[in-house]
Scaffold this active site. Structure first.
Site, mmCIF file in Angstrom:
data_model
loop_
_atom_site.group_PDB
_atom_site.id
_atom_site.type_symbol
_atom_site.label_atom_id
_atom_site.label_comp_id
_atom_site.label_asym_id
_atom_site.label_seq_id
_atom_site.Cartn_x
_atom_site.Cartn_y
_atom_site.Cartn_z
ATOM 1 N N TYR A 296 47.249 63.908 89.444
ATOM 2 C CA TYR A 296 47.583 64.934 88.454
ATOM 3 C C TYR A 296 47.831 64.376 87.068
ATOM 4 O O TYR A 296 47.751 65.090 86.078
ATOM 5 C CB TYR A 296 48.822 65.717 88.909
ATOM 6 C CG TYR A 296 50.058 64.853 89.030
ATOM 7 C CD1 TYR A 296 50.963 64.744 87.983
ATOM 8 C CD2 TYR A 296 50.309 64.131 90.194
ATOM 9 C CE1 TYR A 296 52.085 63.938 88.091
ATOM 10 C CE2 TYR A 296 51.415 63.328 90.311
ATOM 11 C CZ TYR A 296 52.295 63.228 89.260
ATOM 12 O OH TYR A 296 53.398 62.419 89.371
ATOM 13 N N MET B 156 49.015 59.208 82.721
ATOM 14 C CA MET B 156 50.390 59.391 82.270
ATOM 15 C C MET B 156 51.281 59.637 83.495
ATOM 16 O O MET B 156 51.781 60.739 83.725
ATOM 17 C CB MET B 156 50.458 60.555 81.282
ATOM 18 C CG MET B 156 51.726 60.624 80.499
ATOM 19 S SD MET B 156 51.651 61.837 79.155
ATOM 20 C CE MET B 156 51.484 63.382 80.057
ATOM 21 N N PRO B 157 51.495 58.591 84.307
ATOM 22 C CA PRO B 157 52.295 58.764 85.521
ATOM 23 C C PRO B 157 53.726 59.216 85.216
ATOM 24 O O PRO B 157 54.371 58.685 84.305
ATOM 25 C CB PRO B 157 52.305 57.370 86.145
ATOM 26 C CG PRO B 157 51.171 56.641 85.519
ATOM 27 C CD PRO B 157 51.003 57.235 84.165
ATOM 28 N N HIS B 158 54.183 60.172 86.005
ATOM 29 C CA HIS B 158 55.549 60.669 85.866
ATOM 30 C C HIS B 158 55.906 61.476 87.108
ATOM 31 O O HIS B 158 55.031 61.889 87.859
ATOM 32 C CB HIS B 158 55.692 61.545 84.619
ATOM 33 C CG HIS B 158 54.817 62.760 84.643
ATOM 34 N ND1 HIS B 158 53.461 62.699 84.370
ATOM 35 C CD2 HIS B 158 55.088 64.051 84.935
ATOM 36 C CE1 HIS B 158 52.944 63.911 84.475
ATOM 37 N NE2 HIS B 158 53.906 64.750 84.826
ATOM 38 N N ALA B 159 57.182 61.651 87.274
ATOM 39 C CA ALA B 159 57.708 62.510 88.332
ATOM 40 C C ALA B 159 58.738 63.437 87.694
ATOM 41 O O ALA B 159 59.077 63.286 86.517
ATOM 42 C CB ALA B 159 58.339 61.670 89.440
#
Length: 155
Positions: free
Chosen positions: A56, A65-68
């Site tokens: 995603y 743009m890795p994030h949680a």
């Protein structure tokens, strides 16, 4: 905010050699852990979200743009920037391979949407900015690029 954070916290690694996307994300999250803005579990949170939603966070060609979610291990607002020596596949049909990674985190959902995402979009809004990041070989170059982007955003 992006420029100041990366410069002050030293959360940038250029031309990193990795074997796969998980190693690239780990490197970005580790910089955020060292900066004190995420807990180590933030990495596992990102992996869990990829299992559920796919890649995603691969937002444009060559850029991830890795994030949680903030409650999944974020302790504050932060950014880490990684460029890769060789692009890697994240499993995104349209935007692979990736060689620019901006890991992000925020203290809460409002900060994520109103500050962090806005800063990231300013960075990735122009293909020329992305190309400049790819070609950068020093922190001085990164600082110059981020300074220029901040100035463009103010116009």
């Amino acid at each position: 905010m992006l420029r100041e954070f990366i410069k002050e916290k030293k959360t940038c690694t250029l031309k990193l050699q990795v074997s796969d996307w998980k190693e690239a994300v780990r490197a970005g999250v580790d910089l955020l852990v060292q900066a004190g803005t995420v807990e180590p579990r933030y990495y596992d949170s990102i992996l869990s979200m990829v299992q559920e939603f796919g890649p995603y966070f691969v937002i444009v060609p060559g850029v991830a743009m890795p994030h949680a979610r903030p409650e999944m291990g974020a302790k504050g607002t932060g950014f880490s920037l990684i460029t890769l020596a060789e692009p890697v596949s994240f499993g995104h049909e349209d935007n692979d391979p990736v060689d620019v990674i901006l890991c992000i985190c925020a203290k809460d959902a409002a900060d994520m949407n109103e500050t962090v995402i806005v800063e990231a979009m300013n960075l990735f809004d122009d293909e020329k900015n992305i190309e400049r990041l790819r070609l950068a070989n020093s922190m001085e170059e990164i600082d110059s690029i981020l300074t220029d982007i901040a100035a463009q955003a103010e116009d």
